[in-house]
Design a protein around this motif. Sequence first.
Motif, mmCIF file in Angstrom:
data_model
loop_
_atom_site.group_PDB
_atom_site.id
_atom_site.type_symbol
_atom_site.label_atom_id
_atom_site.label_comp_id
_atom_site.label_asym_id
_atom_site.label_seq_id
_atom_site.Cartn_x
_atom_site.Cartn_y
_atom_site.Cartn_z
ATOM 1 N N LEU A 1 3.174 10.972 3.393
ATOM 2 C CA LEU A 1 4.414 11.042 2.631
ATOM 3 C C LEU A 1 5.237 12.262 3.049
ATOM 4 O O LEU A 1 6.461 12.178 3.197
ATOM 5 C CB LEU A 1 4.101 11.080 1.138
ATOM 6 N N LYS A 2 4.582 13.381 3.285
ATOM 7 C CA LYS A 2 5.271 14.584 3.760
ATOM 8 C C LYS A 2 5.913 14.332 5.125
ATOM 9 O O LYS A 2 7.042 14.760 5.375
ATOM 10 C CB LYS A 2 4.301 15.759 3.858
ATOM 11 N N LYS A 3 5.193 13.647 5.997
ATOM 12 C CA LYS A 3 5.731 13.343 7.329
ATOM 13 C C LYS A 3 6.918 12.389 7.238
ATOM 14 O O LYS A 3 7.901 12.534 7.977
ATOM 15 C CB LYS A 3 4.652 12.756 8.226
ATOM 16 N N ILE A 4 6.832 11.422 6.333
ATOM 17 C CA ILE A 4 7.949 10.490 6.130
ATOM 18 C C ILE A 4 9.175 11.260 5.647
ATOM 19 O O ILE A 4 10.281 11.079 6.160
ATOM 20 C CB ILE A 4 7.574 9.370 5.134
ATOM 21 N N ALA A 5 8.980 12.110 4.662
ATOM 22 C CA ALA A 5 10.095 12.910 4.137
ATOM 23 C C ALA A 5 10.694 13.780 5.235
ATOM 24 O O ALA A 5 11.920 13.911 5.339
ATOM 25 C CB ALA A 5 9.620 13.751 2.964
ATOM 26 N N ASP A 6 9.835 14.356 6.068
ATOM 27 C CA ASP A 6 10.289 15.228 7.148
ATOM 28 C C ASP A 6 11.170 14.474 8.141
ATOM 29 O O ASP A 6 12.279 14.920 8.451
ATOM 30 C CB ASP A 6 9.073 15.830 7.860
ATOM 31 N N THR B 1 0.876 -1.171 0.000
ATOM 32 C CA THR B 1 0.000 0.000 0.000
ATOM 33 C C THR B 1 0.910 1.216 0.000
ATOM 34 O O THR B 1 2.115 1.096 0.215
ATOM 35 C CB THR B 1 -0.957 0.004 1.218
ATOM 36 N N TYR B 2 0.342 2.370 -0.274
ATOM 37 C CA TYR B 2 1.147 3.584 -0.370
ATOM 38 C C TYR B 2 0.581 4.671 0.531
ATOM 39 O O TYR B 2 -0.631 4.778 0.699
ATOM 40 C CB TYR B 2 1.199 4.065 -1.823
ATOM 41 N N PRO B 3 1.461 5.495 1.089
ATOM 42 C CA PRO B 3 0.993 6.568 1.973
ATOM 43 C C PRO B 3 0.297 7.669 1.181
ATOM 44 O O PRO B 3 0.644 7.926 0.019
ATOM 45 C CB PRO B 3 2.289 7.091 2.594
#
Length: 67
Positions: free
Chosen positions: A44-49, A37-39
């Motif tokens: 996704l922004k939180k993961i990048a952060d 599955t994908y965020p």
Amino acid sequence: MDNLNDLIKISGLKKHKIAIHIGVADSTLTRYINNQTYPNINKLKKIADILNVKIEDIKFNDELEEQ
């Protein structure tokens, strides 16, 4: 560009800490890593952060195969 699992390893952070930061269960993060599955964009922004990367730097395995 690295896949999500590589970025997590590079960061040195524990997967559990990342899951807590983005507000998902550990099993959900594992599904993101395994391309089951994908965020959504907010996750996704939180993961990048937390990984200190740009969203564009996060690649999922199916994207890597297309290159």
